[in-house]
Design an enzyme around this catalytic site. Sequence first.
Site, PDB file in Angstrom:
ATOM      1  CG  ASP A  38      -2.204   1.038   1.016  1.00  0.00           C
ATOM      2  OD1 ASP A  38      -2.447   0.851  -0.287  1.00  0.00           O
ATOM      3  OD2 ASP A  38      -2.554   1.611   2.190  1.00  0.00           O
ATOM      4  N   PRO A 116       4.805  -7.079  -6.233  1.00  0.00           N
ATOM      5  CG  PRO A 116       4.838  -9.523  -5.735  1.00  0.00           C
ATOM      6  CD  PRO A 116       4.936  -8.393  -6.924  1.00  0.00           C
ATOM      7  N   GLY A 117       4.141  -6.166  -2.824  1.00  0.00           N
ATOM      8  CA  GLY A 117       4.846  -5.710  -1.670  1.00  0.00           C
ATOM      9  C   GLY A 117       4.737  -6.765  -0.559  1.00  0.00           C
ATOM     10  CG  ASP A 172      -1.464  13.525  -1.825  1.00  0.00           C
ATOM     11  OD1 ASP A 172      -0.728  12.731  -1.554  1.00  0.00           O
ATOM     12  OD2 ASP A 172      -2.628  13.226  -1.859  1.00  0.00           O
ATOM     13  CG  LEU A 477       8.593 -50.612   0.658  1.00  0.00           C
ATOM     14  CD1 LEU A 477       7.250 -51.060   0.758  1.00  0.00           C
ATOM     15  CD2 LEU A 477       8.701 -49.330   1.028  1.00  0.00           C
ATOM     16  CB  SER A 550      17.559 -46.066  -3.599  1.00  0.00           C
ATOM     17  OG  SER A 550      17.275 -47.119  -4.429  1.00  0.00           O
TER      18      SER A 550
END
Length: 639
Positions: A38, A116-117, A172, A477, A550
């Site tokens: 903003d 973007p901020g 301003d 496994l 692995s």
Amino acid sequence: MTDPIYKTDALIADDIEAYLEQHQNKSMLRFITCGSVDDGKSTLIGRLLYDSKMIFEDQLAALENDSKRVGTQGQDIDFALLVDGLAAEREQGITIDVAYRFFATEKRKFIVADCPGHEQYTRNMVTGASTADCAVILIDARKGVLVQTRRHSFLCHQLGIKNLVLAVNKMDLIDYDQEKFEAIVADYRKFADSIGVEDFTAIPMSGLAGDNITTRSGNTPWYDGPVLIDHLETIEVSNTASQAKPFRMSVQWVNRPNLDFRGFSGLIASGTVKPGDELRSLPSGKTSTVKSIVTMDGDLDQAVAGQSVTITLADEIDCSRGDVLAAADSPPEVADQFETTIVWMDDEPLVVGRAYWLKLGAQMVSVTVAEPKYEIDVNNPSGSGSHLASQTLHLNQIGVCEITTDRRIVFDSYADNRALGGFILIDKITHRTVGAGMLHFSLRRSQNVHWQPTDITRDHHAAMKNQTPRVLWFTGLSGSGKSTIANEVEKKLALMNRHTFLLDGDNVRHGLNKDLGFTESDRIENIRRIGEVAKLMTDAGLIVLTAFISPFRADRQLVRDMIDAGEFVEIHVDTPLEVAEARDVKGLYKKARAGKLKNFTGIDSPYEPPEDPEIRVNTVEMTPEEAADCIIGRILPLK
């Protein structure tokens, strides 16, 4: 309300070709707007588009309607809506993605990226900044220098943006107070000095009211510096600066339309080139002279940075896509180990030791990233705590890391040449871009360690044994039967007088890998080391059998990439989890279920089964001996 005399350039509607020709030879400046949430970034860009007469009548009408419906300025125009195009951006009143907009003045063309901020969109900001020549860093005059102001300033500096504009916006709202403006500038200057920013231009402005953006404002008679658009028109663009540097061009395509023409096409990253210049092709190091510079519009007497051309050479030298043509007397470096800064851009964290693709210009290589030396605290980049200890990198984090590529690449430091110093990291499985980085320098060991050629080749070793080297990689496994089946296969190969060696997971962890645990990074390093050993053994002409869980596809792919084409045989010992757990010969599943064994595959650590293995055996349907016979039948005939 809108200006009643607002009118776009009439030439656009009357003669579009004349309009384009008018703009063709103007220089192009790429810049970004960034800063905290903003601070007025989108409004500023909207004002620039409006004041440069780049909004058409239908766009203006839509803007007026949208401003009344979803705007934040009552009945007046909300300039931010020109840039914030996503529905989510308009709903939340924030910028999420990078928005690019084009506009032009009588002197120059511009592409501006609205970044973007929000901290969570830092990766989007880095994307926008990566090609910018200038950064306009906005500050809300009511709030002063914020954390995100420092963060974005630091990132811009890291990304090599040398032209910074400190836009103290919303003047301003503080009645154009000179003292407050000067206090903000002094505060920012103190921070800028601490991170190495040598200079910046501070401008008091109001994006909404238009003060000091395209015309000098009567509200700031105390300010005697340039207005924003005048300053942007005088900044040196990167192509102009790059022309003074040594010649560099990455070869994107070898142009061979017929037997009589062979050219090398690409975008010139820096320098100038003309017929007769001596160039060096890297990494081969071969040299030749420029025969001609070919374009669609005819041959050129000279080409400069920013132009896409095809270069023909006087000699037939080794040069292919991904190679770099450079000035023979000032070539870039070639290395395979580097210190880098990496910005992590993926939701999944960096996996240390895992192989990723590294794309640098037209070069694509496999790379592994070491544990970060440190993470950069971008919220406090100049403080005593700016370096944080870290074992990995998460989304939006930035770290200094050492990387190793699987072959030597051509590069310049990012500070000298963005095109040959900036890279992206790509996940090998998902093909997502997961990181962006900057090369600092090659590591000394990269230059001092050379491959020593030997007279007895791997082909000679294999011929002496009368066989073709193989890596039989058993994966599955725990309890699936990998070691049992691999042992059976080795016995059968021995009876056939084959020269073999079996690397078993448990056995290797007693010696070579006894320093490794079972975390994800340790598992990756375990497999990497085994891959290196297996490669050496195939160089000796052996048939290597490996029995390791692995669990990760990317790591098995890493080993496959190490081994010569066709010599890696992935064997999936396919056993359901419930069957493997029921066997539980070593009692490991019981310990894992009881919480006494962490990071156990299948329980609290994932197993990624092969998607397309060379061989798959099912130990529910086969005995170990039957599985071994199946494998032997598939890999024969061996020499």
